[in-house]
Design a protein around this motif. Structure first.
Motif, mmCIF file in Angstrom:
data_model
loop_
_atom_site.group_PDB
_atom_site.id
_atom_site.type_symbol
_atom_site.label_atom_id
_atom_site.label_comp_id
_atom_site.label_asym_id
_atom_site.label_seq_id
_atom_site.Cartn_x
_atom_site.Cartn_y
_atom_site.Cartn_z
ATOM 1 N N PHE A 189 -8.416 22.815 39.552
ATOM 2 C CA PHE A 189 -7.437 23.815 39.956
ATOM 3 C C PHE A 189 -6.002 23.408 39.639
ATOM 4 C CE2 PHE A 189 -4.610 25.719 43.131
ATOM 5 C CZ PHE A 189 -4.957 27.060 43.043
ATOM 6 N N ALA A 190 -5.635 22.168 39.932
ATOM 7 C CA ALA A 190 -4.236 21.739 39.816
ATOM 8 C C ALA A 190 -3.879 21.404 38.367
ATOM 9 C CB ALA A 190 -3.974 20.543 40.721
ATOM 10 N N ASP A 191 -2.580 21.502 38.083
ATOM 11 C CA ASP A 191 -2.065 21.170 36.756
ATOM 12 C C ASP A 191 -1.572 19.735 36.675
ATOM 13 O OD1 ASP A 191 -2.316 23.859 35.643
ATOM 14 O OD2 ASP A 191 -0.710 24.380 37.050
ATOM 15 N N ALA A 192 -1.273 19.139 37.814
ATOM 16 C CA ALA A 192 -0.766 17.766 37.841
ATOM 17 C C ALA A 192 -1.022 17.193 39.230
ATOM 18 C CB ALA A 192 0.726 17.722 37.518
ATOM 19 N N CYS A 193 -0.970 15.882 39.319
ATOM 20 C CA CYS A 193 -1.259 15.204 40.587
ATOM 21 C C CYS A 193 -0.236 14.122 40.855
ATOM 22 C CB CYS A 193 -2.661 14.587 40.535
ATOM 23 S SG CYS A 193 -3.120 13.652 42.010
ATOM 24 N N VAL A 194 0.226 14.070 42.101
ATOM 25 C CA VAL A 194 1.065 12.982 42.606
ATOM 26 C C VAL A 194 0.293 12.334 43.730
ATOM 27 C CG1 VAL A 194 3.285 12.327 43.600
ATOM 28 C CG2 VAL A 194 3.144 14.291 42.032
ATOM 29 N N THR A 195 0.025 11.048 43.615
ATOM 30 C CA THR A 195 -0.783 10.389 44.629
ATOM 31 C C THR A 195 -0.392 8.922 44.721
ATOM 32 O OG1 THR A 195 -3.065 10.099 45.414
ATOM 33 C CG2 THR A 195 -2.686 9.819 43.047
ATOM 34 N N ASP A 196 -1.145 8.175 45.529
ATOM 35 C CA ASP A 196 -0.841 6.778 45.781
ATOM 36 C C ASP A 196 -1.932 5.899 45.163
ATOM 37 O OD1 ASP A 196 1.159 7.927 47.299
ATOM 38 O OD2 ASP A 196 0.077 7.686 49.185
ATOM 39 N N LEU A 197 -1.871 4.630 45.457
ATOM 40 C CA LEU A 197 -2.923 3.723 45.020
ATOM 41 C C LEU A 197 -4.160 4.041 45.862
ATOM 42 C CD1 LEU A 197 -4.168 1.383 43.578
ATOM 43 C CD2 LEU A 197 -2.868 -0.188 44.994
ATOM 44 N N SER A 198 -4.997 4.929 45.355
ATOM 45 C CA SER A 198 -6.177 5.380 46.081
ATOM 46 C C SER A 198 -7.175 5.921 45.079
ATOM 47 C CB SER A 198 -5.809 6.467 47.094
ATOM 48 O OG SER A 198 -5.546 7.686 46.425
ATOM 49 N N SER A 199 -8.362 6.259 45.567
ATOM 50 C CA SER A 199 -9.400 6.772 44.674
ATOM 51 C C SER A 199 -9.001 8.106 44.060
ATOM 52 C CB SER A 199 -10.719 6.919 45.432
ATOM 53 O OG SER A 199 -10.584 7.821 46.510
ATOM 54 N N VAL A 200 -8.085 8.856 44.698
ATOM 55 C CA VAL A 200 -7.643 10.129 44.131
ATOM 56 C C VAL A 200 -7.060 9.914 42.735
ATOM 57 C CG1 VAL A 200 -5.969 12.006 44.368
ATOM 58 C CG2 VAL A 200 -7.255 11.230 46.357
ATOM 59 N N ALA A 201 -6.271 8.862 42.558
ATOM 60 C CA ALA A 201 -5.656 8.603 41.253
ATOM 61 C C ALA A 201 -6.714 8.385 40.184
ATOM 62 C CB ALA A 201 -4.737 7.385 41.339
ATOM 63 N N TYR A 202 -7.785 7.697 40.546
ATOM 64 C CA TYR A 202 -8.820 7.371 39.572
ATOM 65 C C TYR A 202 -9.687 8.592 39.274
ATOM 66 C CZ TYR A 202 -7.146 2.742 40.557
ATOM 67 O OH TYR A 202 -6.323 1.647 40.698
ATOM 68 N N ASP A 203 -9.981 9.395 40.293
ATOM 69 C CA ASP A 203 -10.694 10.646 40.040
ATOM 70 C C ASP A 203 -9.898 11.535 39.082
ATOM 71 O OD1 ASP A 203 -12.817 10.001 41.689
ATOM 72 O OD2 ASP A 203 -12.038 11.084 43.424
ATOM 73 N N TRP A 204 -8.597 11.583 39.308
ATOM 74 C CA TRP A 204 -7.759 12.462 38.497
ATOM 75 C C TRP A 204 -7.724 12.032 37.029
ATOM 76 C CZ3 TRP A 204 -6.029 17.157 39.415
ATOM 77 C CH2 TRP A 204 -5.064 17.699 38.559
ATOM 78 N N LEU A 205 -7.916 10.767 36.763
ATOM 79 C CA LEU A 205 -7.892 10.270 35.385
ATOM 80 C C LEU A 205 -8.802 11.087 34.477
ATOM 81 C CD1 LEU A 205 -7.995 6.364 35.424
ATOM 82 C CD2 LEU A 205 -6.241 7.822 34.415
ATOM 83 N N ALA A 206 -9.972 11.442 34.987
ATOM 84 C CA ALA A 206 -10.967 12.117 34.151
ATOM 85 C C ALA A 206 -10.514 13.505 33.709
ATOM 86 C CB ALA A 206 -12.296 12.214 34.883
ATOM 87 N N THR A 207 -9.507 14.074 34.369
ATOM 88 C CA THR A 207 -9.040 15.403 33.986
ATOM 89 C C THR A 207 -8.158 15.354 32.753
ATOM 90 O OG1 THR A 207 -6.980 15.396 35.280
ATOM 91 C CG2 THR A 207 -9.026 16.020 36.439
ATOM 92 N N GLY A 208 -7.520 14.223 32.501
ATOM 93 C CA GLY A 208 -6.605 14.115 31.377
ATOM 94 C C GLY A 208 -5.277 14.810 31.602
ATOM 95 N N LYS A 209 -5.036 15.278 32.822
ATOM 96 C CA LYS A 209 -3.801 16.004 33.111
ATOM 97 C C LYS A 209 -2.744 15.071 33.701
ATOM 98 C CE LYS A 209 -6.309 19.176 35.335
ATOM 99 N NZ LYS A 209 -6.724 20.398 36.073
ATOM 100 N N PRO A 210 -1.476 15.495 33.726
ATOM 101 C CA PRO A 210 -0.381 14.611 34.156
ATOM 102 C C PRO A 210 -0.613 14.007 35.532
ATOM 103 C CG PRO A 210 0.512 16.574 33.135
ATOM 104 C CD PRO A 210 -0.959 16.802 33.255
ATOM 105 N N LEU A 211 -0.281 12.729 35.633
ATOM 106 C CA LEU A 211 -0.509 11.946 36.848
ATOM 107 C C LEU A 211 0.709 11.091 37.161
ATOM 108 C CD1 LEU A 211 -2.337 10.595 39.057
ATOM 109 C CD2 LEU A 211 -3.101 9.017 37.261
ATOM 110 N N VAL A 212 1.105 11.083 38.430
ATOM 111 C CA VAL A 212 2.125 10.165 38.936
ATOM 112 C C VAL A 212 1.523 9.390 40.090
ATOM 113 C CG1 VAL A 212 4.272 9.991 40.254
ATOM 114 C CG2 VAL A 212 4.180 11.433 38.213
#
Length: 411
Positions: free
Chosen positions: A300-323
């Motif tokens: 659903f989301a176009d980008a993700c802002v998160t912390d040092l957590s599993s969310v950051a690693y899950d988001w990697l697979a989307t290939g979308k912008p990450l902070v």
């Protein structure tokens, strides 16, 4: 200024009182729940047990694996083991998997023997896992509840399990480098991220043309200084104010389920972020405070802002912008990590520039062109396309079951 040590003592006293109430209610509910435990069907023989003997506040750990486990149950009998009625009721309400109630060691021993448990899966590292680990016959497999470079992911407890299922090469390298006497090549299996192969409910009905969707998903404050990665106090308000200031941005704010559990300051920061969203969106139709299911945000989301957590690693697979935010706690352990070393982190002093950073990483443009994120995704998860993770996960479980069956035939 608020007396934070006093507030912590008060919070601790409230937690102790609440725990006493929960214990009393569970003691009363034991007999009734023993009958209701079969609501999703009988406990199968020769199956796979998911050991989840903890409180319902940790249900998010099981929830991350629920859909892959329910899919596994189509071909391999799978059930959940609980030792508390309140946890069991929560599992029955959320999952189609059968639930076995084992409130004590005797009940657990009968369960393992009478139902010929072949494989046991664990989604956390709680001390009660060792009640099940004492049984030598099943294959014991640590799943964890998310890929991460945090210290939790290299616990010495991993040595107690026969196998650890990891996402990919990163997990194997991490355990092999950190644990003495642990043969990571033999005792880890790369299964990708099966969670990514499923569709998840909960997404709001936002028209695609109504704006860019940014997901802010901070982790909680942690229960000790070394894992104090949560960004709510240090970054939260500045990040959300910067996002809502742009009329083209819609925010999905998802606080960790345990936010404020150990820190009144984080509870207050959570309220402050909600206030920012409410002021920006008085009718509550543009932004979302998300406390529902996890997983729909990936698509659903176009980008993700998160912390040092599993969310950051899950988001990697989307290939979308990450902070990923930079922890401000001086005692927070900074693990060895390709993700954290190669992807610049967002310091608290620059939290207000988060939207500029996201745009520089592709928000609103060609996010898929970021070769760094694609390379990191392959290192952490391997092949995740077209159901590859599910096939690897279920094959690994079947191999574990087969190893027990072969041993029994030889005996």
């Amino acid at each position: 200024m608020r007396d934070l040590p006093g507030a912590r003592r008060a919070a601790s006293a409230r937690a102790l009182a609440a725990e006493a109430v929960r214990r009393g209610r569970n003691a009363v509910a034991v007999r009734g729940f023993a009958g209701r435990a079969a609501a999703n069907g009988p406990v199968p023989d020769g199956g796979v047990a998911v050991f989840f003997c903890t409180g319902p506040e940790n249900l998010f750990q099981l929830e991350q694996w629920r859909l892959p486990l329910e899919h596994l149950a189509r071909t391999r009998p799978t059930f959940v083991v609980v030792d508390r009625p309140d946890t069991g009721e929560a599992v029955l309400a959320r999952s189609t998997l059968p639930v076995a109630f084992a409130p004590g060691s005797g009940a657990l021993e009968r369960l393992v023997v009478e139902h010929d448990v072949r494989v046991v899966l664990y989604v956390n590292q709680v001390e009660r896992n060792f009640r099940m680990l004492r049984f030598a016959e099943p294959v014991h497999v640590q799943l964890g509840h998310g890929e991460s470079d945090k210290a939790y992911s290299v616990s010495n407890q991993h040595k107690a399990y026969d196998l650890t299922f990891v996402g990919g090469r990163a997990g194997r390298d991490r355990l092999g480098a950190a644990l003495r006497g642990f043969d990571a090549e033999q005792r880890t299996v790369g299964v990708g991220r099966p969670q990514l192969d499923h569709a998840y409910p909960g997404a709001p009905d936002w028209p695609r043309e109504s704006g860019l969707r940014v997901w802010y998903a901070p982790t909680w404050e942690g229960d000790r200084p070394s894992v104090a990665y949560g960004s709510l106090v240090s970054h939260g308000v500045a990040v959300v104010e910067a996002l809502v200031a742009d009329p083209d941005v819609r925010v999905v704010y998802r606080p960790h389920p345990r936010t404020g559990f150990s820190s009144p300051a984080h509870a207050a920061a959570d309220r402050a972020v909600r206030d920012v969203l409410a002021r920006s969106d008085p009718r509550g139709t543009r932004h979302l405070v998300d406390t529902g299911p996890y997983g729909w945000q990936w698509a659903f989301a176009d980008a993700c802002v998160t912390d040092l957590s599993s969310v950051a690693y899950d988001w990697l697979a989307t290939g979308k912008p990450l902070v990923v935010t930079e922890p401000t706690a001086t005692a927070a352990y900074r693990p060895a990590s390709r993700l954290l070393d190669e992807l610049p982190l967002l310091p608290a002093s620059a939290a207000g520039t988060v939207l500029d950073v996201l745009r520089a990483r592709g928000l609103g443009g060609d996010a898929g062109a970021d070769g760094l994120l694609a390379d990191l995704a392959a290192y952490y998860f391997g092949d995740t396309a077209d159901g590859a993770s599910t096939r690897r996960f279920e094959s690994a479980v079947e191999q574990a079951v087969s190893s027990v069956s072969a041993l029994l035939r030889r005996s």
